[in-house]
Write an enzyme that holds these catalytic residues in place. Sequence first.
Site, PDB file in Angstrom:
ATOM      1  N   TYR A 176       1.802  -2.102   3.067  1.00 24.17           N
ATOM      2  CA  TYR A 176       2.172  -3.294   2.832  1.00 24.17           C
ATOM      3  C   TYR A 176       3.838  -3.447   3.284  1.00 24.17           C
ATOM      4  CZ  TYR A 176       3.420  -1.874  -2.094  1.00 24.17           C
ATOM      5  OH  TYR A 176       3.910  -1.596  -3.433  1.00 24.17           O
ATOM      6  N   GLU A 177       4.554  -4.919   3.521  1.00 24.33           N
ATOM      7  CA  GLU A 177       5.851  -4.956   3.281  1.00 24.33           C
ATOM      8  C   GLU A 177       5.658  -5.113   5.295  1.00 24.33           C
ATOM      9  OE1 GLU A 177       7.696  -5.898   1.420  1.00 24.33           O
ATOM     10  OE2 GLU A 177       7.772  -5.467  -0.709  1.00 24.33           O
ATOM     11  N   GLY A 178       4.497  -4.841   5.777  1.00 25.99           N
ATOM     12  CA  GLY A 178       4.913  -5.120   7.020  1.00 25.99           C
ATOM     13  C   GLY A 178       4.133  -3.509   7.294  1.00 25.99           C
ATOM     14  N   LEU A 194      10.634  -9.900   3.288  1.00 27.76           N
ATOM     15  CA  LEU A 194      10.421  -8.884   3.620  1.00 27.76           C
ATOM     16  C   LEU A 194      11.880  -7.892   3.985  1.00 27.76           C
ATOM     17  CD1 LEU A 194       7.007  -9.763   6.517  1.00 27.76           C
ATOM     18  CD2 LEU A 194       7.014  -8.492   4.125  1.00 27.76           C
ATOM     19  N   ARG A 220      11.425  -4.266   2.591  1.00 31.73           N
ATOM     20  CA  ARG A 220      11.689  -2.416   3.013  1.00 31.73           C
ATOM     21  C   ARG A 220      12.659  -1.975   2.157  1.00 31.73           C
ATOM     22  NH1 ARG A 220      10.164  -6.412   8.483  1.00 31.73           N
ATOM     23  NH2 ARG A 220       7.800  -6.840   8.309  1.00 31.73           N
TER      24      ARG A 220
END
Lengths: 601, 243
Positions: free
Chosen positions: A407-409, A265, A269
């Site tokens: 997304y991606e946290g 992740l 990011r």
Amino acid sequence: METIERNREALKGGEFLIRESEASDIFTPEEFSEEQRMMADSSRTFVDREVHPHADRMDALEEGFMESLLDKAGELGMLGVSVPEEYGGLGMNFNTSMLLADVIGAGGSFCTAFGAQTGIGTLPILYYGTEEQKQKYLPKLATGEYKASYCLTEPDAGSDANSGKTKAVLSADGKTYHITGQKMWITNAGFADIFIVFARIEDDKNLTAFIVEKGFGNITMNEEEKKMGIKGSSTRQVFFNETPVPVENMLAGRGEGFKIAVNILNIGRLKLGAGVIGGCKYVISQAAQYANERKQFGQSIGNFGAIKYKLAQMSARTYAIESACYRAGEDVDNKVKDLKAKGMEDAEAKLKGIEQFAIEAAILKVHGSEVLDYVVDEGVQIYGGMGFSADAPMERAYRDARISRIYEGTNEINRMLLVGMLLRRSIKGELDIFEHAKAVGEELMGVPSFETPDDSEFFAKEKAVLKNMKKAVLMTLGKAALTFKENINDEQEILMAIADMIIETYVAESTILRTEKLVGVRGEEACRGQIEMSRLYLNYAVEILATKGREAISSFATSDEMRVMLMGLKRFTKIDPINMRDTRREIANITLAKSEYAFDI
Amino acid sequence: MKILVCISHVPDTTSKIKFSDNALDTNGMSFVIGPYDDYALARAVELKESHKATVTAINVGKSDTEPTIRKALAIGADDAIRVDAEPIDAFFVATQIAEIAKSENYDLILMGREASDYNGGQVHGMVAEMLDMQAIVPCMTLDIDGNTATMTREIEGGKEIITCDLPFVAGCQEPIAEWKIPNMRGIMMARKKPLKVVEAVQPEVLIETKSYELPPARSNCKMFTSDDMASLVRALKEEAKVI
């Protein structure tokens, strides 16, 4: 030169807050080599020729279309840029992969499919796979013969990814795991040959990752999700129904899955930060062209200050995130080089290098996705009524952008994460945040400095502002940490405000230093636009620091403390005014004259 | 089979042309392989695969053209030659190409039908004349069987299919091949491929450029309603002064 090298080696993630960086410390995208630029050009041509003209076919999920795009990208070598040469890739450095993500970012849904293939689909094997796993899968992933997807999220495990319920049960003969569970929001699911699947073995605390081939069987899927944007990206729920997976397909060790997920992740990011740049530039170019062509009240709408304002903001913010992205990308590469020189093995060095800059990764993700959202929103607005029409390019760009904040946290998780990481590293003694915060506190109690910056030095005033911005962050962060101690994680509002202060400090500093470096090479005259954008951005960033600082401080400080801190905040967010109107007009005029984003590398 | 592909280094076709000091202002301008030359190169690279040919790219230019030459190498040329001189005019460029070609026995000399900077469209004819070869322009398809090439040319009202024995010179255009995007590996290989820099021969300079100017800005379109012929006639007479 030696000093610079030494400085670079010593650089740690998050360290920007407590040390003064020089222009020579950072990499700027203008420094990309002819080869890297040619790779970017090829990727841009690919997007212009193969993706944009067929956006409707792509978004209608035309059978086989996205696979064919990935195949073509594979033929051009675009899928193997990060894969080492011994596994059929090109073995380029991290910043080159950022550059490609940037350019491909203009490709809407394709960008998501590309990211899933080359990032979360390939990298877990590259970084954590055994030699056999790498030999078996990487060459085919690099050419696109195998399409990949990544199965982490579940209906009840989104941001809290480690709470997934998918189970992996070892067979009696110890040779096979049987995976059972439901995964959702799985990009590329519709055509993937390889699934990186996270599942729990028995009652382990942490998940374990597996490489699952479609051919293993017992995998079923729901229909394609109907989404707001990136409609051309295949997104399905995937069900594993006692899917048999040979034990040799476990990635890394038992219980290592969550660590893999977190590290992958981090890469996602950083890449998302870069991935917005191409999209922003595309939208700005379209908007500038439209502003020139669209006539109202007898003239081009680009002549109007209200439109110039938007074009200038769009360009300055894009320039800013671009500055931050490639600075961070190079820092990762330098760290990797450093670790390898100290004897660390390639894959591990890359992982550690990226992990070191996890704070910057979160910064780029949050800031990049919000810049993109701003740019597409104003893009629609410049197009006026046409912006709302699905026949014009803005409507799709607007919808496609929205997922980036999720997304991606999510941006909320990332904001809290980045402050949390800074504090954790400080507690561990890796970063000297508290000492520096204490020094700022002492400075506040003393007589303010009336030292004026040396005007003969380029950007001296701006750099003095940056120094103060860091003090504002340290003061607020340090005091909040002291006040809440281990309970600080419960103070999400405060964490998010502090995160914004940190983000803007990093991005503004990257922007100022990039322009300083550029001016050193090209001279001030050739960099008028970049200088104006940097000043504009710095003003904007300081405003955010003042607002967010006030929000954080007023949320926790007692009355006496609050008075001192607010005075400090005022002192540390002092900036000489610039003529905002003229600054924006100049930036917009350069953009309008070129009828496109005018500050490309 | 040996193929020579002549590559011009021209401003990107979307560039805004400006002049300063009676010369093209290249400030902030990006350069590309001439689009028609790019078609010629694409076909040459296809022939390389199908006919085991070798492809040499040639450019007449100073060192600033090397990125463009390396792009040709990335697309698939095996090696390249840069004749180190400003390309003064078509005769100058043709002389350089012919000088190199004389000693190398190329089976095919391909280039675009014209370069997109000056759009002269003369180099192919001159090179052919200097080497005593045929020149086929525009060459829209090109197939080779043994020592004979079959080509299609666009002519007034139709197409002409012609055959020609090797060697010859062709000025190419679409749809001879599709432009090729340099692939990533090709880009990495390009810097390892030979790029030879040779001195120019000095032919007599036949053309001197006096000055450059941009075409006059297009005036706005004026609309008249169909029942207002009088205004139209007046405008043609008094404003446009054409009747």
